[in-house]
Design an enzyme around this catalytic site. Structure first.
Site, PDB file in Angstrom:
ATOM      1  N   HIS A 159       5.076  24.015 -15.476  1.00 17.06           N
ATOM      2  CA  HIS A 159       4.191  23.660 -14.369  1.00 17.06           C
ATOM      3  C   HIS A 159       2.879  24.436 -14.456  1.00 17.06           C
ATOM      4  CE1 HIS A 159       3.325  23.842  -9.809  1.00 17.06           C
ATOM      5  NE2 HIS A 159       3.092  22.600 -10.198  1.00 17.06           N
ATOM      6  N   HIS A 178      -6.045  23.343 -10.176  1.00 12.53           N
ATOM      7  CA  HIS A 178      -5.192  22.697  -9.178  1.00 12.53           C
ATOM      8  C   HIS A 178      -5.901  22.436  -7.856  1.00 12.53           C
ATOM      9  CE1 HIS A 178      -2.268  22.647  -5.825  1.00 12.53           C
ATOM     10  NE2 HIS A 178      -1.564  21.899  -6.653  1.00 12.53           N
TER      11      HIS A 178
END
Length: 292
Positions: free
Chosen positions: A41, A83
Site C-alpha cells: 500500500h 495520496h
C-alpha cells in the site's frame, strides 16, 4: 405514498440480492494454483515514506511483487504520486511556502513540488526524499519488475486525468500486452472515472474501490474487473456474491481488500476468499498467509 414506494423498491432489491448469493463452492476469481496477491500500500509504507520511490524500493527488497499508488495532478499538468489532495501532511510545504495554505497539490507547479522534502516527516534517514512524478514512479516499478495497482485520486479535481494517465502509461510502455495481461490495474473510488478508463482503453484491467450492494454489481461488472472494499466491509457471503459476476474481461469479478496490517486479519479475509490484500506491512501479510 412515496415512502411506501421506496420501501417496496428496497425490499425488492434486497430480495434480488439474496437470490444472487451463490451456494457454497461457487467459482472463485482465482484460477486453481493461483496465489492470493499481496499488494504494498503506497509502497511498503510502514517502512519507508508512502508513495515515494524509497517505498517502492523497500517493497522490492522485501520481495513484494505488487505496489499500489495514488495519482494526482499539479497546477501545470504534471502527474505526481501523492495520496492527499494537500501537500501538508507528507511534505515540508508549510515551511517552504508558508503563505499558500491550504497547500493543495493542484495549486502548485511540478517544479515547486519537486523542491519539497517528502521524507523527513517519516524519519531522518529519508530526509530529502521527493514527491515522485508518475513517470518516475512507473519506471522504478518497472526497474524492479513489479506490478502496479494505480489509483486515480480525486478525479473530480482533475478533468480528463484518465486520458492523461493512460497516455503517460502508454508512453512508458505500460500498455503493451505484457503489462495489460498481468502487471497493471487502474482503480478509483469514482465509478465514473473507472468507466472512462474502460471506455478509453478497454484492455486495461480496472477496480472499483468501495463495497457496492450486490444489486449494483451487474452494472459495475460491465466496466470493471475488481470490487475493492475495506476489510471492515467484507464477509464470506459478500466475497462469494461478487465472484458470481463476470467482469469486463470475461473472468469472475475479483475482491481485493484494504488496508490489512496484522496476521490475524489477513488470515480472516483470506478465509473469506478474497483475491488480494492491500497492506502497509506486506511482509507480515505474506508470511501470515503462507500457502494461500
Amino acid at each position: 405514498m412515496y415512502a411506501r414506494a421506496v420501501a417496496a423498491t428496497t425490499i425488492a432489491l434486497l430480495g434480488t440480492a439474496a437470490l444472487l448469493l451463490p451456494t457454497p463452492g461457487a467459482q472463485a476469481a482465482r484460477e486453481p494454483g493461483e496465489r492470493l496477491s499481496v499488494i504494498a500500500h503506497r509502497g511498503a509504507s510502514a517502512y519507508a515514506p508512502e508513495n515515494t520511490l524509497a517505498a517502492v524500493d523497500e517493497a522490492a527488497r522485501l520481495g513484494i511483487g505488487w505496489v499500489e499508488n495514488d495519482v494526482q495532478r499539479t497546477k501545470d499538468g504534471e502527474l505526481v504520486v501523492i495520496h492527499d489532495d494537500s501537500l501538508q501532511r507528507t511534505t515540508d510545504v508549510e515551511e517552504i511556502y508558508p503563505g499558500r495554505a491550504p497547500w493543495k497539490v493542484k495549486d502548485f507547479t511540478a517544479a515547486e513540488i519537486a523542491r519539497l522534502d517528502a521524507g523527513s516527516w517519516f524519519g531522518p534517514a529519508y530526509a530529502g526524499t521527493r514527491v515522485p512524478t508518475l513517470q518516475q514512479y512507473v519506471n522504478r516499478v518497472d526497474l524492479h519488475h513489479q506490478k502496479l495497482l494505480l489509483e486515480i485520486k480525486n478525479p473530480q479535481l482533475y478533468p480528463d486525468i484518465e486520458r492523461q494517465t493512460l497516455k503517460l502509461l502508454g508512453n512508458e510502455g505500460w500498455l503493451d500486452r505484457q503489462h495489460l495481461t498481468g502487471r497493471l490495474i487502474v482503480q478509483s473510488f469514482s465509478a465514473a472515472s473507472i468507466r472512462t478508463v474502460h471506455e478509453l482503453k478497454p484492455g486495461v484491467k480496472t477496480g472499483l474501490l468501495g463495497a457496492p450492494s450486490v444489486a449494483e454489481l451487474p452494472g459495475y461488472a460491465t466496466f470493471t474487473d475488481q470490487i475493492n472494499p475495506s476489510y471492515r466491509a467484507v464477509s464470506r457471503g459478500y466475497v462469494s456474491a461478487v465472484h458470481v459476476f463476470t467482469g469486463a474481461h470475461g473472468r469472475p469479478l475479483e475482491v481485493v481488500t484494504w488496508t490489512v496490517d496484522d496476521a490475524d486479519t489477513a488470515r480472516r479475509v483470506a478465509g473469506y476468499g478474497v483475491d488480494g490484500v492491500i497492506t502497509n506491512r506486506p511482509d507480515v501479510v505474506r508470511d501470515a498467509l503462507g500457502g494461500w
